[in-house]
Design an enzyme around this catalytic site. Structure first.
Site, mmCIF file in Angstrom:
data_model
loop_
_atom_site.group_PDB
_atom_site.id
_atom_site.type_symbol
_atom_site.label_atom_id
_atom_site.label_comp_id
_atom_site.label_asym_id
_atom_site.label_seq_id
_atom_site.Cartn_x
_atom_site.Cartn_y
_atom_site.Cartn_z
ATOM 1 N N CYS A 5 0.251 3.747 2.829
ATOM 2 C CA CYS A 5 0.740 3.151 4.081
ATOM 3 C C CYS A 5 2.237 3.385 4.222
ATOM 4 C CB CYS A 5 0.468 1.651 4.115
ATOM 5 S SG CYS A 5 -1.271 1.199 4.027
ATOM 6 N N CYS A 20 0.835 -1.205 0.000
ATOM 7 C CA CYS A 20 0.000 0.000 0.000
ATOM 8 C C CYS A 20 0.875 1.262 0.000
ATOM 9 C CB CYS A 20 -0.904 -0.039 1.236
ATOM 10 S SG CYS A 20 -1.714 1.507 1.643
#
Length: 173
Positions: free
Chosen positions: A77, A74
């Site tokens: 993230c 991600c």
């Protein structure tokens, strides 16, 4: 050289190169990376936890808890990770920060209702001691859930608001 001979030569070179790479490079890279990660995890203010470890934290409260539900693939993230670590260092000893890899812990991610990444969960101890003792209320209270990456200052501001009666943040970034 015929096209077939050329193709066989290319395949032979590719096969040789791949076997050389597989037999040497991954072992060295994997060993080095694993060692690096173990060393880095030891000094992190926001360590990665398993679902079982998080469950234990939700049962034994010593301070407020912020969970970063993330995945290694991600992009947001990965961008937020150093910000989360910096916030954890700023509030060390006051708020516990942990990271939960949703790919490694899908059952816990499901129990927490994680649908988007990254997701931050701001959890505090339930003040209704009687209800908790009677089993009528959970030990942890979810103060806020935020999906999306935040900067360190916003994470710290949200912690101050939810856990220490600070002012409500007017803008998150």
């Amino acid at each position: 050289m015929s096209p077939q001979s050329l193709l066989l030569a290319v395949m032979a070179i590719a096969s040789y190169s791949a076997s050389a790479f597989v037999s040497v490079a991954p072992y060295t890279a994997k060993t080095f990376t694993t060692t690096q990660l173990k060393m880095a995890e030891e000094v992190k203010a926001a360590p990665q936890v398993t679902g079982e470890e998080l469950e234990g934290m939700l049962q034994e409260w010593d301070m407020p808890l912020v969970v970063d539900a993330f995945a290694t693939w991600c992009g947001p993230c990965l961008l937020m990770s150093p910000e989360f670590e910096a916030a954890a260092k700023d509030l060390e000893g006051k708020v516990r920060f942990v990271k939960l890899d949703t790919d490694l812990e899908p059952q816990m991610a499901g129990r927490l209702g994680i649908m988007g990444l990254p997701t931050l969960l701001f959890l505090d101890k339930n003040d209704d001691v009687e209800a908790v003792e009677q089993g009528k209320a959970p030990m942890a209270v979810l103060k806020e859930r935020i999906e999306g990456a935040l900067r360190k200052d916003s994470i710290v501001d949200l912690c101050n608001y939810h856990f220490f009666k600070g002012p409500m943040p007017t803008q998150l970034s």
